[in-house]
Design a protein around this motif. Structure first.
Motif, PDB file in Angstrom:
ATOM      1  N   UNK A  43      39.689  31.293  43.381  1.00 12.15           N
ATOM      2  CA  UNK A  43      40.262  32.605  43.090  1.00 12.15           C
ATOM      3  C   UNK A  43      39.299  33.389  42.187  1.00 12.15           C
ATOM      4  N   UNK A  44      38.761  32.699  41.172  1.00  8.24           N
ATOM      5  CA  UNK A  44      37.791  33.314  40.243  1.00  8.24           C
ATOM      6  C   UNK A  44      36.576  33.825  41.003  1.00  8.24           C
ATOM      7  N   UNK A  45      36.104  32.990  41.907  1.00 14.03           N
ATOM      8  CA  UNK A  45      34.907  33.312  42.690  1.00 14.03           C
ATOM      9  C   UNK A  45      35.123  34.614  43.488  1.00 14.03           C
ATOM     10  N   UNK A  46      36.244  34.693  44.185  1.00 14.19           N
ATOM     11  CA  UNK A  46      36.543  35.884  44.983  1.00 14.19           C
ATOM     12  C   UNK A  46      36.736  37.101  44.095  1.00 14.19           C
ATOM     13  N   UNK A  47      37.402  36.887  42.964  1.00 12.41           N
ATOM     14  CA  UNK A  47      37.668  37.994  42.040  1.00 12.41           C
ATOM     15  C   UNK A  47      36.355  38.573  41.512  1.00 12.41           C
ATOM     16  N   UNK A  48      35.395  37.684  41.254  1.00  9.94           N
ATOM     17  CA  UNK A  48      34.093  38.136  40.741  1.00  9.94           C
ATOM     18  C   UNK A  48      33.418  39.060  41.738  1.00  9.94           C
ATOM     19  N   UNK A  49      33.518  38.699  43.005  1.00  4.78           N
ATOM     20  CA  UNK A  49      32.887  39.541  44.037  1.00  4.78           C
ATOM     21  C   UNK A  49      33.534  40.922  44.083  1.00  4.78           C
ATOM     22  N   UNK A  50      34.850  40.937  43.954  1.00  6.20           N
ATOM     23  CA  UNK A  50      35.553  42.233  43.975  1.00  6.20           C
ATOM     24  C   UNK A  50      35.186  43.069  42.750  1.00  6.20           C
ATOM     25  N   UNK A  51      35.043  42.402  41.603  1.00  7.57           N
ATOM     26  CA  UNK A  51      34.622  43.117  40.380  1.00  7.57           C
ATOM     27  C   UNK A  51      33.263  43.777  40.609  1.00  7.57           C
ATOM     28  N   UNK A  52      32.343  43.004  41.184  1.00  2.86           N
ATOM     29  CA  UNK A  52      30.986  43.522  41.397  1.00  2.86           C
ATOM     30  C   UNK A  52      31.014  44.704  42.361  1.00  2.86           C
ATOM     31  N   UNK A  53      31.907  44.625  43.345  1.00  4.28           N
ATOM     32  CA  UNK A  53      31.953  45.670  44.365  1.00  4.28           C
ATOM     33  C   UNK A  53      32.608  46.957  43.835  1.00  4.28           C
ATOM     34  N   UNK A  54      33.587  46.810  42.947  1.00  6.45           N
ATOM     35  CA  UNK A  54      34.395  47.972  42.549  1.00  6.45           C
ATOM     36  C   UNK A  54      34.176  48.445  41.124  1.00  6.45           C
ATOM     37  N   UNK A  55      33.609  47.599  40.268  1.00  5.39           N
ATOM     38  CA  UNK A  55      33.479  47.970  38.861  1.00  5.39           C
ATOM     39  C   UNK A  55      34.766  47.771  38.080  1.00  5.39           C
ATOM     40  N   UNK A  56      35.795  47.282  38.724  1.00  2.00           N
ATOM     41  CA  UNK A  56      37.032  46.944  38.005  1.00  2.00           C
ATOM     42  C   UNK A  56      36.914  45.536  37.429  1.00  2.00           C
ATOM     43  N   UNK A  57      37.878  45.177  36.616  1.00  2.00           N
ATOM     44  CA  UNK A  57      37.871  43.850  36.002  1.00  2.00           C
ATOM     45  C   UNK A  57      39.110  43.088  36.472  1.00  2.00           C
ATOM     46  N   UNK A  58      38.959  41.792  36.702  1.00  2.00           N
ATOM     47  CA  UNK A  58      40.107  40.978  37.119  1.00  2.00           C
ATOM     48  C   UNK A  58      40.401  39.950  36.049  1.00  2.00           C
ATOM     49  N   UNK A  73      48.617  49.728  38.138  1.00  2.00           N
ATOM     50  CA  UNK A  73      47.468  50.083  38.989  1.00  2.00           C
ATOM     51  C   UNK A  73      47.686  49.617  40.424  1.00  2.00           C
ATOM     52  N   UNK A  74      48.722  50.097  41.085  1.00  2.00           N
ATOM     53  CA  UNK A  74      49.030  49.571  42.419  1.00  2.00           C
ATOM     54  C   UNK A  74      47.892  49.760  43.428  1.00  2.00           C
ATOM     55  N   UNK A  75      47.147  50.860  43.307  1.00  2.00           N
ATOM     56  CA  UNK A  75      46.083  51.117  44.283  1.00  2.00           C
ATOM     57  C   UNK A  75      44.981  50.054  44.171  1.00  2.00           C
ATOM     58  N   UNK A  76      44.541  49.810  42.941  1.00  2.00           N
ATOM     59  CA  UNK A  76      43.490  48.811  42.729  1.00  2.00           C
ATOM     60  C   UNK A  76      44.023  47.408  43.043  1.00  2.00           C
ATOM     61  N   UNK A  77      45.285  47.164  42.677  1.00  2.00           N
ATOM     62  CA  UNK A  77      45.874  45.840  42.931  1.00  2.00           C
ATOM     63  C   UNK A  77      45.934  45.574  44.439  1.00  2.00           C
ATOM     64  N   UNK A  78      46.330  46.596  45.209  1.00  2.00           N
ATOM     65  CA  UNK A  78      46.400  46.433  46.666  1.00  2.00           C
ATOM     66  C   UNK A  78      44.997  46.241  47.238  1.00  2.00           C
ATOM     67  N   UNK A  79      44.021  46.912  46.634  1.00  2.00           N
ATOM     68  CA  UNK A  79      42.641  46.763  47.104  1.00  2.00           C
ATOM     69  C   UNK A  79      42.136  45.333  46.848  1.00  2.00           C
ATOM     70  N   UNK A  80      42.483  44.792  45.690  1.00  2.00           N
ATOM     71  CA  UNK A  80      42.096  43.404  45.386  1.00  2.00           C
ATOM     72  C   UNK A  80      42.756  42.443  46.382  1.00  2.00           C
ATOM     73  N   UNK A  81      44.047  42.658  46.643  1.00  2.00           N
ATOM     74  CA  UNK A  81      44.761  41.781  47.588  1.00  2.00           C
ATOM     75  C   UNK A  81      44.121  41.864  48.975  1.00  2.00           C
TER      76      UNK A  81
END
Ligand code: GLC
Length: 425
Positions: free
Chosen positions: A41-56, A316-324
């Protein structure tokens, strides 16, 4: 290095951190913690952080799915915004669904259509989609090929054969000096995992699915009683007494350390028992679970699986849905199938050469998924957990020799009748 050389560096790092945070938001996700779940889960979250600039922020859930449910019920019924994305069990939409947003406005139809249609159906309420499928699960039989070879035995196809084969190997291994060796390990604790195991035993004897699709209580049958009595005979013979307290990881621990001939578990266990540092690496085979006997006997695997839902109370439903959507997307599911044997919910990936090379047993998993047995969560809706609790208690009593299968199932039928006012769920 002098103090003045360190200072500007520290300052630059702090600034970089502030800039990243200012550009994005922080999304908290509650991920499972069985096997490699947290790490992946951490691994995938890191990729999304890098792609979006958000933090998980990854929050670790309790290991037992039943404990998770209790915790999430508390968090959600308090309307808390602490967790934005929840990893939810396939049997929870009826229980928790009212706390999640509809994901349809955030995800395009092609992304939804790439998943198994049955899973999407289970996660839908009318036109709304309450969660995106992340991985699916079906119960499997793990066996030690080296020990079957040693004792010149075959992979058992019926539970009677499993009982005998497990006993022969256990006797032999103990004679050879391993007194901690057992024939069979499974999930016997009082929790949802026992419901999954017992449903497989009962259905494999043609004994029903607890509650039928029409709401009728179908569990009080002679075949179901026979299945439970057989399972009770394993405890303290081919399975340790401690199995009455085992969850997935307890069973895997015993099997992976080389102390069991057979194990019932989900696909994730393959990614670990066959991994680099596992003492049983290269010695393990995977097969369909054994059949019962009598009319209606068949191999039955309970359908499990996990999905990502976004809380209605998220800031942050928009970002949360994007992460999902990112985590459940094809690339990430492919990565997780290869890295952790998480069974993908995207049919096309069962033909992907990279996935099949890393997890050859996935070729058979699609069939296991197609025939998998749903728990009666759709018909019992928000009362599913009460139904399952009554069921696993009846099974646990039988396994602990507090009453036999027939007695405990007759009582269960009465309790389920009362709960449903005669099958009206
Ligand atoms: C697995 C399954 C899930 C099930 C649980 C029981 O995680 O995917 O559906 O409820 O096991 O322990």
């Amino acid at each position: 290095m002098s103090r003045s050389a360190i200072l500007p560096l520290t300052f630059a790092l702090v600034l970089a951190g502030t800039a990243a945070q200012a550009a994005g938001v922080t999304v908290a996700i509650a991920c499972g913690s069985v096997g490699a779940e947290q790490a992946q889960c951490q691994e995938g979250a890191k990729e999304w952080e890098a792609k979006t600039g958000n933090t998980v922020k990854v929050v670790a859930a309790p290991q037992s799915t039943s404990d998770q449910l209790a915790l999430y019920q508390q968090i959600l019924s308090a309307g808390s915004s602490d967790i934005d994305v929840f990893q939810i069990d396939v049997v929870w939409p009826g229980i928790l669904g009212s706390h999640f947003i509809d994901l349809k406005p955030y995800v395009d139809q092609a992304t939804i259509d790439q998943h198994f249609p049955n899973i999407i159906k289970g996660l839908s309420r009318g036109d709304q989609l309450l969660a995106l499928p992340w991985f699916t699960d079906a119960g499997l039989l793990y066996y030690r090929q080296d020990l079957l070879d040693k004792y010149k035995l075959k992979v058992p196809e019926t539970w009677d054969q499993l009982t005998e084969t497990a006993k022969t190997i256990q006797d032999g291994e103990r004679k050879d000096g391993n007194d901690r060796f057992f024939g069979f390990v499974f999930q016997g604790r009082s929790y949802e995992g026992l419901t999954c195991n017992a449903l497989e035993w009962i259905a494999s004897f043609g004994g029903g699915t607890i509650v039928g699709p029409d709401g009728k209580i179908t569990v009080n049958t002679p075949q179901a009683a026979k299945a439970l009595d057989l399972a009770a005979s394993w405890v303290g013979t081919i399975a340790p007494d401690g199995v009455l307290n085992y969850m997935e990881e307890d069973a895997r621990g015993v099997f992976q350390s080389g102390n069991a001939a057979f194990m019932r578990n989900w696909p994730y266990a393959h990614g670990l028992v066959d991994a680099g540092d596992s003492p049983v690496k290269g010695k393990v085979g995977v097969a369909a679970l054994p059949k019962g006997d009598g009319e209606g006997a068949r191999s039955a695997a309970t359908l499990g699986g996990w999905n990502l839902a976004v809380s209605k109370y998220s800031a942050h439903p928009k970002e949360a849905a994007d992460l999902a959507a990112f985590l459940t997307g094809k690339d990430e599911q492919k990565r997780r199938a290869i890295a952790g044997a998480f069974q993908t919910t995207i049919p096309a990936l069962y033909e992907d050469p990279d996935v099949l090379k890393a997890q050859p047993f996935f070729a058979t998993l699609k069939t296991a998924f197609d025939g998998a047995l749903a728990r009666p969560s759709a018909i019992t809706g928000e009362r599913y957990n009460e139904v399952s609790t009554l069921f696993w208690n009846a099974v646990h009593n039988t396994l602990s020799k507090q009453g036999d299968g027939a007695t405990n199932l007759a009582q269960l039928q009465k309790d389920l009748n009362r709960l449903s006012r005669g099958g009206r769920w």
